[in-house]
Write an enzyme that holds these catalytic residues in place. Structure first.
Site, short mmCIF file in Angstrom:
data_model
loop_
_atom_site.label_atom_id
_atom_site.label_comp_id
_atom_site.label_asym_id
_atom_site.label_seq_id
_atom_site.Cartn_x
_atom_site.Cartn_y
_atom_site.Cartn_z
N ASN A 1 -3.79 -13.95 8.67
CA ASN A 1 -4.20 -12.63 9.15
C ASN A 1 -5.54 -12.24 8.55
OD1 ASN A 1 -0.84 -12.19 8.91
ND2 ASN A 1 -1.84 -11.66 10.83
N HIS B 1 -9.68 -11.52 4.36
CA HIS B 1 -10.55 -10.65 5.16
C HIS B 1 -11.89 -11.36 5.34
CE1 HIS B 1 -8.14 -7.02 5.62
NE2 HIS B 1 -7.64 -7.31 4.44
N GLU C 1 -7.85 -4.42 -2.91
CA GLU C 1 -8.14 -5.11 -1.66
C GLU C 1 -9.54 -4.66 -1.23
OE1 GLU C 1 -5.84 -6.60 2.34
OE2 GLU C 1 -5.12 -4.80 1.34
N HIS D 1 -2.68 -12.42 2.64
CA HIS D 1 -1.97 -12.42 3.93
C HIS D 1 -2.47 -13.54 4.86
CE1 HIS D 1 -5.34 -9.83 4.95
NE2 HIS D 1 -4.76 -8.73 4.49
N GLY E 1 -1.28 -3.20 8.01
CA GLY E 1 -0.15 -3.24 7.12
C GLY E 1 1.15 -3.35 7.88
N ASP F 1 2.89 -6.06 2.27
CA ASP F 1 1.69 -5.36 2.77
C ASP F 1 2.12 -4.03 3.42
OD1 ASP F 1 -0.98 -4.88 3.20
OD2 ASP F 1 -1.19 -6.27 4.87
N ALA G 1 -8.34 -3.05 8.33
CA ALA G 1 -8.27 -1.61 8.13
C ALA G 1 -9.26 -1.11 7.08
CB ALA G 1 -6.85 -1.21 7.73
N HIS H 1 3.17 -10.11 11.99
CA HIS H 1 1.97 -10.72 11.43
C HIS H 1 2.04 -12.25 11.56
CE1 HIS H 1 1.62 -6.75 9.54
NE2 HIS H 1 0.35 -7.04 9.34
N HIS I 1 0.82 -1.22 0.00
CA HIS I 1 0.00 0.00 0.00
C HIS I 1 0.85 1.27 0.00
CE1 HIS I 1 -3.73 -2.24 0.69
NE2 HIS I 1 -3.01 -3.00 1.51
#
Length: 382
Positions: A219, A195, A129, A216, A309, A273, A140, A250, A60
């Site tokens: 996570n 997510h 994302e 990820h 991140g 990330d 986030a 992470h 990001h």
């Protein structure tokens, strides 16, 4: 530009060999050292190891630039920083945002394509994302901007991007998402699941419909239970790629070792990330619309302390993974190079050192630190 790189140990076919690299107009040729003409222009690698340039498919930002607010020139700034750390190609990750702001970001990616940046890592395209993500595992992501599956919106983004969207993260349990996956693949977009609190069956349905990887891994996803393996069990069992953030935060070392043992080195992709704080000291930063506080290199949302991140770079990820797993440089290199190139369908051009491939090269010293980087045959770091 026509020159030879000599006296290096070249990473070729997963081992190091005393080859010479002949770079012509940014493209790799290989030969034996004794075949290098005496009068040729030469670069002395001084016994250093030469590996393919790293590829980061999930980031990001860095050095004070957030991808969601980055102009084309700002994206160049990120690319320069990445190149100095061995990352020669990357996808810019656009965090869930308004349609208008996402459109603007896509416009900046298109404008970047018109800039000549000899010292900036190649921007391969965009990673979205969201916004088709589960609110319970939003991390986030701004919850009010999350949506159900919407093929028409995704098609709008890809048409506006003129094919530059290469990867999207979605949550399989969100209504309409799994039905959207085959359409995303038709649009040329790799699909990651994450997510997410998806059940095992929901996640496996997404994989069967064409999902390519897990975002990820471990996570922001529902974890394994012996009675409901959930999305975690699905991505570990199946043959999808698994992203991993090797910053020690992470994923702690034991978790990296477990993931490595379960998936094998050919199904792992090291990502950063990273956010705009990468390359900068602790302090207050942004991630999309979010305020982020970085303390001791650990980025967390100011509002609730959720990790947001990282400040990781891929050269550090390389050394961390070796330290965490005890694996050799030869074993770890594909996780940052060949595997992401294969995922994106670009392994005929980047991610390996072979005849006819782009001359994206990283020289590593005896400590596996960056000594020199070449982008398409051009030196960018001394």
């Amino acid at each position: 530009m026509d020159f030879y790189i000599v006296n290096g140990e070249v990473y070729y076919e997963h081992r190091f060999a005393p080859l010479a690299i002949h770079v012509v107009d940014g493209v790799i040729g290989l030969c034996q050292p004794q075949e290098v003409p005496a009068d040729a222009r030469k670069v002395d690698a001084k016994g250093q190891k030469i590996v393919p340039g790293f590829i980061d498919i999930h980031t990001h930002g860095a050095v004070g630039v957030d991808v969601n607010a980055a102009t084309a020139e700002d994206l160049q700034k990120i690319g320069r920083f990445f190149a100095s750390n061995g990352t020669t190609a990357w996808l810019g990750s656009i965090l869930t945002d308004t349609v208008e702001q996402t459109d603007w970001c896509i416009g900046q990616f298109k404008a970047y394509s018109d800039l000549a940046a000899a010292d900036s890592a190649e921007l391969l395209g965009a990673h979205l994302e969201g916004p088709f993500l589960a609110s319970e595992y939003k991390g986030a992501m701004p919850e009010h901007l999350l949506q159900k599956g919407n093929t028409e919106l995704l098609r709008h983004y890809q048409e506006l991007a003129e094919g530059r969207i290469k990867y999207i993260t979605v949550s399989p349990e969100v209504p309409g998402v799994n039905e959207m996956i085959p359409e995303a693949k038709k649009l040329g977009i790799r699909v990651g699941i994450g997510h997410s609190g998806a059940t095992y069956s929901q996640a496996m349905d997404a994989i069967e419909k064409g999902a390519d990887l897990a975002t990820h891994t471990f996570n922001a996803m529902r974890l394994f239970h012996q009675h409901e393996p959930a999305i975690m069990g699905a991505v570990l069992e199946s043959d999808v790629y698994c992203e991993m953030i090797c910053d020690g935060l992470h994923l702690v070392p034991a978790t990296v070792r477990l993931l490595t043992k379960i998936k094998g080195m050919d199904q792992l992709i090291a990502i950063t990330d990273s956010i705009m704080a990468a390359g900068l000291p602790d302090g207050n930063y942004k991630l999309g619309v979010n305020d982020v506080v970085v303390k001791d290199g650990d980025a967390k949302l100011a509002s609730n302390g959720v990790r947001a991140g990282s400040t990781l770079t891929q050269n550090r990820a390389l050394k961390n993974m070796m330290a965490f797993t005890g694996k050799s440089l030869e074993e770890v290199i594909p996780v940052l190079t060949e595997n992401p190139a294969k995922l994106l369908g670009l392994d005929n051009r980047i991610g390996r050192i072979r005849e006819g491939m782009d001359a994206d090269l990283v020289f590593l010293d005896e400590n596996n630190d960056i000594a020199q980087v070449y982008l398409k045959g051009r030196p960018v770091k001394n």
